[in-house]
Design an enzyme around this catalytic site. Sequence first.
Site, PDB file in Angstrom:
ATOM      1  N   GLU A 398       0.805  -1.219   0.000  1.00 36.94           N
ATOM      2  CA  GLU A 398       0.000   0.000   0.000  1.00 36.94           C
ATOM      3  C   GLU A 398       0.839   1.271   0.000  1.00 36.94           C
ATOM      4  OE1 GLU A 398      -2.688  -3.256   1.448  1.00 36.94           O
ATOM      5  OE2 GLU A 398      -0.610  -2.646   1.842  1.00 36.94           O
ATOM      6  N   PHE A 421      -9.552  -2.996   1.790  1.00 37.37           N
ATOM      7  CA  PHE A 421     -10.367  -2.650   2.949  1.00 37.37           C
ATOM      8  C   PHE A 421      -9.741  -1.416   3.590  1.00 37.37           C
ATOM      9  CE2 PHE A 421     -11.100  -7.124   2.301  1.00 37.37           C
ATOM     10  CZ  PHE A 421     -12.461  -7.288   2.522  1.00 37.37           C
ATOM     11  N   PHE A 424      -6.666  -1.597   5.780  1.00 33.57           N
ATOM     12  CA  PHE A 424      -5.313  -1.817   5.255  1.00 33.57           C
ATOM     13  C   PHE A 424      -4.573  -0.516   4.952  1.00 33.57           C
ATOM     14  CE2 PHE A 424      -6.877  -6.094   3.283  1.00 33.57           C
ATOM     15  CZ  PHE A 424      -7.072  -6.595   4.565  1.00 33.57           C
ATOM     16  N   HIS A 465     -11.217  -5.991   9.200  1.00 29.15           N
ATOM     17  CA  HIS A 465     -11.950  -5.714   7.964  1.00 29.15           C
ATOM     18  C   HIS A 465     -13.221  -4.912   8.232  1.00 29.15           C
ATOM     19  CE1 HIS A 465      -9.478  -9.240   6.973  1.00 29.15           C
ATOM     20  NE2 HIS A 465      -9.555  -8.864   5.711  1.00 29.15           N
TER      21      HIS A 465
END
Length: 659
Positions: A398, A421, A424, A465
């Site tokens: 990321e 999600f 993250f 999540h």
Amino acid sequence: MRYHVGDLEQQKLLDLYTGMLKPRMIEEKMLILLRQGKISKWFSGIGQEAISVGVTKALKESEYILPMHRNLGVFTSRDIPLHRLFAQWQGKASGFTKGRDRSFHFGTQEYKIVGMISHLGPQLGVADGIALADMLRRKKRVTAVFTGEGATSEGDFHEALNVASVWNLPVLFCIENNGYGLSTPTNEQYNCEHLADRAKGYGIESRIIDGNNILEVYSKVDELCKAIRRRPRPILLEFKTFRMRGHEEASGTKYVPDKLMKEWGEKDPIANYETFLVNEGILTQERIEELKSSISEEINENLKLAFDEDAISSTESKELSDVYKASENQIIKPESDHKEELRFVDAISQGLEQSMYRHNELIIMGQDVADYGGVFKITEGFVPKFGKRRVRNTPICESAIVSAAMGLSINGMKAVVEMQFADFVSSGFNPIVNYLAKVHYRWNENADVVIRMPCGGGVGAGPFHSQTNEAWFTKTPGLKVVYPAFPYDAKGLLNTAINDPNPVLFFEHKGLYRSVKEEVPVDYYTLPFGKASVLKEGNDITVVTYGAGVHWALEILGNHPEINADLLDLRTLQPLDEEAIYNSVKKTGKLIVLQEDTLFGGVASDIAAMVMENCFEYLDAPVKRVGSLETPVPFAKSLEENYLPKHRFESALVELYQY
């Protein structure tokens, strides 16, 4: 030291000498000014000039270069006016950051230089994004990015190399291995013989170059740049060199053995090259003195310009106005009245697709977003329409992808990044809050990036999540935060977010994706940021909420017809529609704020404080805040229902109504 001239002409040989001499003389002057208290800090690159100058001279002026804080030779080789550099170091207005950042923490589009941030690693990913834009436009260009041996331990270094390798990006990753990370020697930083060997793990080429030999640096980098322009690919370069002064001047070099200092002192890139040129009859002592006199005069003249400039001043409005790039926020209405019933998820997809047609240099990046269509199928069917060049699956990294989005923006493109999600995003937190958010305020560069954030609980997804973490970003100046509750708003606000030249965190509640339907215009349209939606009007109480909280509030107010409430759906949290909140509270005298996020430190707390400060005399009861329990989001259905604030909101609403 051995020098191989090859086919270099005499003028180039002299140009390289002058290119190194100039930053050395500037540094020597800066060290004097530092001792006199006329500049605040200095990171010395003395002994490393051959790398900065050699690499920059091998690049074309149209090619971006991303230096570090010891790369003065990059800036002088790009012929930046010295008075602007000096003004930058003194925090003057004619510098590059309006006094808002120091030393080499700046960029300039005019000279195709993108400066570092103190976190070091993200600029490697930014170089990936710049190179990606060049590659997508089929421009035969190289992007060069610098880092030190210390920063090669950061995750961003490895992520950036991996992305560049997978996408075959034309990036030169330049490691200045100068022996120490502040006081930590290389044998305490990594356990391989050469950092260049790490390239093997990423399937890319590498070279080891004598960083104190200007001809070796220039010739090899020039050769590699020509090869990369012909066949784009990343290459890792390890320049062996040494830091002859402290990490910064205050830290000194007492931790370095005298023998090592002496050994590297004898490898001085300028002294040795100068001797070589004199011995070859290319340079004379008289010419050396002429060059030094000319450079000294240039330095003194430009220093005077910087010193004579008044100290910078500003106003509150000027400072606030530069946090974001100015945006017209033009509202585009649908061309026809035709509507269709869409689920929340379909409205997002439709808006994104129409924006891809509208902006032909908009790039979508994220895990599994291409053929698979993303885990929520938002981008399903996009690849046949737009191709994998624009809809790009990413590795699980990321931070590098957010940084690459920043690079795309720097090079004139737009980016939408899907966090699989919202949880993250923590892995990409640093470049969002320290790069994207601050870049316009720091040096007038904008981050044309939207980060899509599937979020929220109520679906039994557990602690990793289910978070709704908008408060991580509403606290950070420079970011915009959008959080729609309905399909119509979702499509229109997403289109606005993509049009906006500033970084936008776009929150999409997973629980609403397929549970909420609405009539939505088929055509492209936008909606304004900073305008709350008034869903119900009443005089008893003001309910302020957003996201899934809007639907909980509608349900619970429907169960209590005796409560005549104003219901405000905020839609955007940054900017926030303060006026709508205040006007409603002044009318009703009571306020309850509902958020799905845990209560402490959330958006509700700020709204409550703002209302207390601005509407106190209108209040007939204490402001109520309702949020989730102060725990991570649990998995089991009964536990999650207890965690979420829906039922507590009903009790608090009735209590406030009866107050």
